[in-house]
Design an enzyme around this catalytic site. Structure first.
Site, PDB file in Angstrom:
ATOM      1  N   ASP A  21      45.104  -8.608 -71.473  1.00 31.28           N
ATOM      2  CA  ASP A  21      46.079  -9.570 -72.190  1.00 31.28           C
ATOM      3  C   ASP A  21      46.451 -10.485 -71.352  1.00 31.28           C
ATOM      4  O   ASP A  21      47.413 -10.690 -70.467  1.00 31.28           O
ATOM      5  CB  ASP A  21      47.153  -8.471 -72.792  1.00 31.28           C
ATOM      6  CG  ASP A  21      47.962  -9.444 -73.797  1.00 31.28           C
ATOM      7  OD1 ASP A  21      47.798 -10.430 -73.848  1.00 31.28           O
ATOM      8  OD2 ASP A  21      49.037  -8.626 -74.362  1.00 31.28           O
TER       9      ASP A  21
ATOM     10  N   GLU B  98      59.038 -27.821 -76.018  1.00 31.06           N
ATOM     11  CA  GLU B  98      58.274 -26.786 -77.021  1.00 31.06           C
ATOM     12  C   GLU B  98      59.156 -26.351 -78.088  1.00 31.06           C
ATOM     13  O   GLU B  98      60.539 -26.730 -77.985  1.00 31.06           O
ATOM     14  CB  GLU B  98      57.781 -25.718 -76.491  1.00 31.06           C
ATOM     15  CG  GLU B  98      58.745 -24.931 -75.421  1.00 31.06           C
ATOM     16  CD  GLU B  98      58.888 -23.247 -75.929  1.00 31.06           C
ATOM     17  OE1 GLU B  98      58.888 -23.070 -76.946  1.00 31.06           O
ATOM     18  OE2 GLU B  98      58.957 -22.644 -74.863  1.00 31.06           O
TER      19      GLU B  98
ATOM     20  N   VAL C 290      53.589 -22.645 -75.545  1.00 32.24           N
ATOM     21  CA  VAL C 290      53.319 -23.731 -74.270  1.00 32.24           C
ATOM     22  C   VAL C 290      51.946 -24.371 -74.681  1.00 32.24           C
ATOM     23  O   VAL C 290      51.809 -25.633 -74.315  1.00 32.24           O
ATOM     24  CB  VAL C 290      53.264 -22.917 -72.955  1.00 32.24           C
ATOM     25  CG1 VAL C 290      52.566 -23.591 -71.778  1.00 32.24           C
ATOM     26  CG2 VAL C 290      54.750 -22.519 -72.543  1.00 32.24           C
TER      27      VAL C 290
ATOM     28  N   ALA D 183      47.080 -17.488 -73.461  1.00 34.38           N
ATOM     29  CA  ALA D 183      46.333 -18.934 -73.571  1.00 34.38           C
ATOM     30  C   ALA D 183      46.876 -20.111 -72.645  1.00 34.38           C
ATOM     31  O   ALA D 183      46.335 -21.116 -72.655  1.00 34.38           O
ATOM     32  CB  ALA D 183      46.216 -19.269 -75.215  1.00 34.38           C
ATOM     33  N   ASP D 184      48.248 -19.806 -72.386  1.00 31.89           N
ATOM     34  CA  ASP D 184      48.841 -20.957 -71.662  1.00 31.89           C
ATOM     35  C   ASP D 184      47.907 -21.499 -70.392  1.00 31.89           C
ATOM     36  O   ASP D 184      47.971 -22.364 -69.939  1.00 31.89           O
ATOM     37  CB  ASP D 184      50.075 -20.460 -71.185  1.00 31.89           C
ATOM     38  CG  ASP D 184      51.039 -20.347 -72.468  1.00 31.89           C
ATOM     39  OD1 ASP D 184      50.580 -20.529 -73.425  1.00 31.89           O
ATOM     40  OD2 ASP D 184      52.152 -19.815 -72.272  1.00 31.89           O
TER      41      ASP D 184
ATOM     42  N   LYS E 169      54.376 -19.049 -85.616  1.00 32.68           N
ATOM     43  CA  LYS E 169      54.293 -19.448 -84.348  1.00 32.68           C
ATOM     44  C   LYS E 169      53.071 -19.746 -83.902  1.00 32.68           C
ATOM     45  O   LYS E 169      51.856 -18.803 -84.123  1.00 32.68           O
ATOM     46  CB  LYS E 169      54.952 -18.110 -83.524  1.00 32.68           C
ATOM     47  CG  LYS E 169      54.768 -18.201 -81.998  1.00 32.68           C
ATOM     48  CD  LYS E 169      55.316 -17.071 -81.271  1.00 32.68           C
ATOM     49  CE  LYS E 169      55.195 -17.127 -79.874  1.00 32.68           C
ATOM     50  NZ  LYS E 169      55.734 -15.597 -79.190  1.00 32.68           N
TER      51      LYS E 169
ATOM     52  N   LYS F 187      56.828 -15.757 -67.222  1.00 37.38           N
ATOM     53  CA  LYS F 187      57.966 -14.633 -67.850  1.00 37.38           C
ATOM     54  C   LYS F 187      57.855 -13.288 -66.766  1.00 37.38           C
ATOM     55  O   LYS F 187      56.696 -13.088 -66.540  1.00 37.38           O
ATOM     56  CB  LYS F 187      57.636 -14.463 -69.069  1.00 37.38           C
ATOM     57  CG  LYS F 187      57.725 -15.745 -69.970  1.00 37.38           C
ATOM     58  CD  LYS F 187      57.491 -15.438 -71.581  1.00 37.38           C
ATOM     59  CE  LYS F 187      57.762 -16.577 -72.434  1.00 37.38           C
ATOM     60  NZ  LYS F 187      56.651 -17.425 -72.346  1.00 37.38           N
TER      61      LYS F 187
END
Length: 308
Positions: free
Chosen positions: A139, A28, A109, A142-143, A89, A160
Site C-alpha cells: 500500500d 489542497e 496531494v 500515489a503522492d 475524494k 503522515k
C-alpha cells in the site's frame, strides 16, 4: 492524435498573479471535503488562505467543481465542498473520471499537484503527504509517484505519522525526489517534530530552499521537491503517546476490515476522538505553519534570478 492539456479555471486573483509572475501557493481541498467537520473545515480553509496572503503570496485552493479543474475557489465553493455530502475524494488517477462524470471533488496531494502544475503554480502547502503504509503489504500512496513526475514543490509536516516513515523516505530516494527539512536535523513525524530519523538535507532560510529548487531545475531535474516543516513545539503532541494511539488505531482498522483509501480518514478521525480534539488542533496548527513557509518560499522564488 494528440489532446491539448486542460487549463484549470482560475479566479481573477490567481490568474492575474500568475500572469504577472507574482508568488502563488496551491492548497489542497480534501482538508475541506474529507478532513474536518462542518463548519470548522471551511473556517480553517479560509484561515489558511489568509495565512498565505499575510506572507505576501496569493492562495489558490485546488478542487474539481462540477467536472472542472479549479485553481482558486470562491467562498461559496469552499462552503459547498465543506457541506455537500456528494463530494468525492480524488487522487491524480481519478481526475479523468471526475471530469467525465461532472463530479465535484476534494483533491488529495497528488491531484492538487497535477492541477497546480497545469495552472503554472510552483509551490503547494499541505498537512502531510502520503507514503508507504506499515506492514508487509504494497500500500503505497500515489503522492510519492506524483512527486517523481510533477514539478511542484510541496511543503508538509512530514509524511503522515500513521505511515512507515523510513520506508517512505527510501522510496522517495529511489524516485530521486529531493527531500529537505526546514530548520531541524530530524525529519518530522506530522503531529510531532520527532521521528528519530536524520533529516538529511537541512535548510534554515526559505530563500535557500527556493535557490535549491532552482538549482535542481538547472541540472535537469524534472521531479517535485519535498520540504518537511516540523510542527511548532508549542502545538506538537507527545511522540510516545501519539505513537501508542496510532498503533491502537491501526489495529482497530484491521479488525474492522478497513483498507485502502479509507484507512487514512478512519485513523485521523479516531485519533481526534481518542485525543479529545488535540489531534485536530495540532493538525490545524501545522497546516497554517506549512502555508506560511510555502508562501515565504514562493515569495523568495519570485525574486529575479532565484526561481529560474
Amino acid at each position: 492524435m494528440t489532446t491539448s492539456m486542460i487549463q484549470p479555471q482560475m479566479t481573477d486573483e490567481v490568474a492575474m498573479a500568475i500572469a504577472q509572475g507574482r508568488p502563488v501557493v496551491a492548497l489542497e481541498s480534501t482538508i475541506i471535503s474529507h478532513g474536518m467537520p462542518w463548519p470548522r473545515n471551511a473556517e480553517v480553509a479560509l484561515a489558511v488562505e489568509q495565512a498565505v496572503r499575510d506572507e505576501g503570496a496569493v492562495p489558490a485552493t485546488i478542487a474539481v467543481i462540477d467536472g472542472i479543474c479549479c485553481a482558486g475557489l470562491s467562498p461559496a465553493q469552499v462552503e459547498r465542498l465543506g457541506r455537500d455530502t456528494d463530494v468525492v475524494k480524488a487522487a491524480s488517477r481519478d481526475l479523468g473520471a471526475c471530469l467525465v462524470r461532472g463530479q465535484t471533488a476534494g483533491t488529495t496531494v497528488s491531484a492538487t499537484m497535477r492541477i497546480a502544475a497545469l495552472a503554472g503554480i510552483d509551490v503547494f502547502a499541505t498537512g502531510g503527504v502520503g507514503g508507504v503504509h506499515r506492514g508487509e503489504g504494497m500500500d503505497i500512496s500515489a503522492d510519492l509517484t506524483e512527486l517523481s513526475v510533477t514539478d511542484v514543490l510541496v511543503v508538509c509536516a512530514g509524511v503522515k505519522s500513521i505511515l512507515d516513515i523510513p520506508r517512505t523516505l527510501e522510496m522517495l530516494e529511489t524516485l530521486r525526489v529531493p527531500v529537505v527539512t526546514y530548520g531541524a536535523n530530524e525529519f518530522p513525524a506530522f503531529y510531532t517534530p520527532h521521528s528519530g530519523i536524520d533529516a538529511g538535507e537541512r535548510f534554515d532560510d526559505p530563500a535557500q530552499i527556493a535557490a535549491a529548487r532552482s538549482a535542481n531545475r538547472r541540472v535537469g531535474m524534472t521531479t517535485g521537491m519535498l520540504v518537511a516543516n516540523p510542527i511548532p513545539a508549542a502545538d506538537a503532541l507527545d511522540a510516545q503517546e501519539i505513537g501508542a494511539t496510532i498503533e491502537a488505531s491501526l489495529a482497530a482498522a484491521e479488525a474492522q476490515g478497513i483498507t485502502g483509501k479509507d484507512v487514512t480518514p478512519f485513523l485521523l478521525g479516531r485519533l481526534n476522538e481518542v485525543t479529545d480534539g488535540t489531534a485536530l488542533a495540532a493538525n490545524i496548527a501545522l497546516v497554517l505553519n506549512n502555508a506560511r513557509l510555502a508562501a515565504r518560499i514562493a515569495v523568495a522564488g519570485a525574486n529575479p534570478g532565484v526561481w529560474a
